[in-house]
Design an enzyme around this catalytic site. Sequence first.
Site, PDB file in Angstrom:
ATOM      1  N   HIS A 132      -2.192  13.602 -14.457  1.00  0.00           N
ATOM      2  CA  HIS A 132      -1.871  13.162 -13.099  1.00  0.00           C
ATOM      3  C   HIS A 132      -0.686  13.961 -12.552  1.00  0.00           C
ATOM      4  CE1 HIS A 132      -4.402   9.703 -14.112  1.00  0.00           C
ATOM      5  NE2 HIS A 132      -4.498   9.508 -12.798  1.00  0.00           N
ATOM      6  N   LYS A 136       3.735  10.433 -10.721  1.00  0.00           N
ATOM      7  CA  LYS A 136       3.186   9.173 -11.267  1.00  0.00           C
ATOM      8  C   LYS A 136       4.204   8.506 -12.184  1.00  0.00           C
ATOM      9  CE  LYS A 136      -0.906   7.102 -13.356  1.00  0.00           C
ATOM     10  NZ  LYS A 136      -0.917   6.001 -12.395  1.00  0.00           N
TER      11      LYS A 136
HETATM   12  P1  NAD Z   1       3.583   5.526  -4.280  1.00  0.00           P
HETATM   13  O1  NAD Z   1       4.823   5.467  -5.130  1.00  0.00           O
HETATM   14  O2  NAD Z   1       3.310   6.739  -3.460  1.00  0.00           O
HETATM   15  O3  NAD Z   1       3.558   4.266  -3.294  1.00  0.00           O
HETATM   16  C1  NAD Z   1       3.925   2.965  -3.640  1.00  0.00           C
HETATM   17  C2  NAD Z   1       4.462   2.295  -2.374  1.00  0.00           C
HETATM   18  O4  NAD Z   1       4.708   0.925  -2.674  1.00  0.00           O
HETATM   19  C3  NAD Z   1       5.806   2.907  -1.916  1.00  0.00           C
HETATM   20  O5  NAD Z   1       5.784   3.128  -0.516  1.00  0.00           O
HETATM   21  C4  NAD Z   1       6.819   1.821  -2.298  1.00  0.00           C
HETATM   22  O6  NAD Z   1       7.940   1.778  -1.420  1.00  0.00           O
HETATM   23  C5  NAD Z   1       5.965   0.573  -2.163  1.00  0.00           C
HETATM   24  N1  NAD Z   1       6.512  -0.571  -2.900  1.00  0.00           N
HETATM   25  C6  NAD Z   1       7.224  -0.586  -4.069  1.00  0.00           C
HETATM   26  N2  NAD Z   1       7.552  -1.849  -4.384  1.00  0.00           N
HETATM   27  C7  NAD Z   1       7.022  -2.654  -3.422  1.00  0.00           C
HETATM   28  C8  NAD Z   1       7.040  -4.058  -3.216  1.00  0.00           C
HETATM   29  N3  NAD Z   1       7.651  -4.895  -4.053  1.00  0.00           N
HETATM   30  N4  NAD Z   1       6.382  -4.543  -2.120  1.00  0.00           N
HETATM   31  C9  NAD Z   1       5.766  -3.699  -1.249  1.00  0.00           C
HETATM   32  N5  NAD Z   1       5.737  -2.344  -1.386  1.00  0.00           N
HETATM   33  C10 NAD Z   1       6.354  -1.838  -2.477  1.00  0.00           C
HETATM   34  O7  NAD Z   1       2.393   5.249  -5.282  1.00  0.00           O
HETATM   35  P2  NAD Z   1       0.822   5.478  -5.032  1.00  0.00           P
HETATM   36  O8  NAD Z   1       0.414   6.791  -5.616  1.00  0.00           O
HETATM   37  O9  NAD Z   1       0.457   5.144  -3.628  1.00  0.00           O
HETATM   38  O10 NAD Z   1       0.227   4.372  -6.023  1.00  0.00           O
HETATM   39  C11 NAD Z   1       0.520   3.001  -5.860  1.00  0.00           C
HETATM   40  C12 NAD Z   1      -0.074   2.218  -7.018  1.00  0.00           C
HETATM   41  O11 NAD Z   1      -1.504   2.329  -6.987  1.00  0.00           O
HETATM   42  C13 NAD Z   1       0.348   2.735  -8.397  1.00  0.00           C
HETATM   43  O12 NAD Z   1       0.449   1.626  -9.272  1.00  0.00           O
HETATM   44  C14 NAD Z   1      -0.809   3.650  -8.797  1.00  0.00           C
HETATM   45  O13 NAD Z   1      -0.918   3.838 -10.183  1.00  0.00           O
HETATM   46  C15 NAD Z   1      -1.955   2.847  -8.233  1.00  0.00           C
HETATM   47  N6  NAD Z   1      -3.187   3.626  -7.973  1.00  0.00           N
HETATM   48  C16 NAD Z   1      -4.343   2.970  -8.217  1.00  0.00           C
HETATM   49  C17 NAD Z   1      -5.553   3.601  -7.936  1.00  0.00           C
HETATM   50  C18 NAD Z   1      -6.822   2.820  -8.147  1.00  0.00           C
HETATM   51  O14 NAD Z   1      -7.917   3.349  -7.854  1.00  0.00           O
HETATM   52  N7  NAD Z   1      -6.720   1.584  -8.626  1.00  0.00           N
HETATM   53  C19 NAD Z   1      -5.583   4.893  -7.421  1.00  0.00           C
HETATM   54  C20 NAD Z   1      -4.366   5.535  -7.171  1.00  0.00           C
HETATM   55  C21 NAD Z   1      -3.168   4.877  -7.446  1.00  0.00           C
END
Ligand code: NAD
Length: 243
Positions: A132, A136
Amino acid sequence: MPLQILLNGAKGRMGQVIASVAGEMNATIYAGLDAGDDLSASISRCEVIIDFSSPGATAQVLELAQLHHKPVVLGTTGHTPAEKEHLRSMAAKIPCVWAGNFSVGVNLLFALTQRAAGILGADYDAEVVEMHHRFKKDAPSGTAARLLDIILEERQLTATALRHGRAGLTGERSPTEVGVHALRGGDVVGDHTVIFAALGERVELTHKASDRAIFARGALRAAHWIIGQPPGLYDMQDVLGLK
Ligand code: NAD
């Protein structure tokens, strides 16, 4: 009328992609929240909550969803096994789709991995490699964790069989161990390979994601599907009818 979505984690990488493809999936982000925003203030008017934020937010999202009778699509990964168990029981009280990976291709990889692990049997050493992007925060990925669970279950092993990387004088590979290796770098959206290696041949199953929109479209498809479902914890295999 487009599906009214409350999006938690709206400023993140996934949040932004979900907002950009919502229109083409007959959905609208009527509230986009991020860290520091008050979830309870906007929850009452949404039809479904989509959460791609951080593991620390999940319990509150599920609590408020139960209180306000709202279904949830949960994409956040990185919970510890103990957290997961607790959150699973919370999620089962509402209609909730929780998937470590919302892509159609990866869900097919899950099905193929189960099939291969069953057919190839314990003589084929199983290892999972994932890569990744450098940003991440958790490892191994939620998708790798699911692939490992499938292999462990198929081989009737427990999590003690997992080997997270190897270093030093590790000795010969034990036939019951299952290796997992997390690579990080650059802008890789998500690669997963499951290797089954025996003496004389090797099978490799690989999925490579090149655009986050696949997860976003999957999550929005799950958001439409969850409306009207009875309370329970579902995954993407349910949404896609792969079970
Ligand atoms: P990222 O770090 O770019 O975004 C996360 C966002 O959440 C940030 O804007 C952050 O400020 C916000 N955040 C943090 N704590 C928070 C809270 N308590 N309340 C509200 N918002 C909050 O990360 P990303 O790449 O967008 O990924 C987010 C999550 O999704 C990760 O856990 C990642 O592993 C997961 N993900 C899952 C899939 C899937 O298909 N299930 C795919 C991609 C990413």
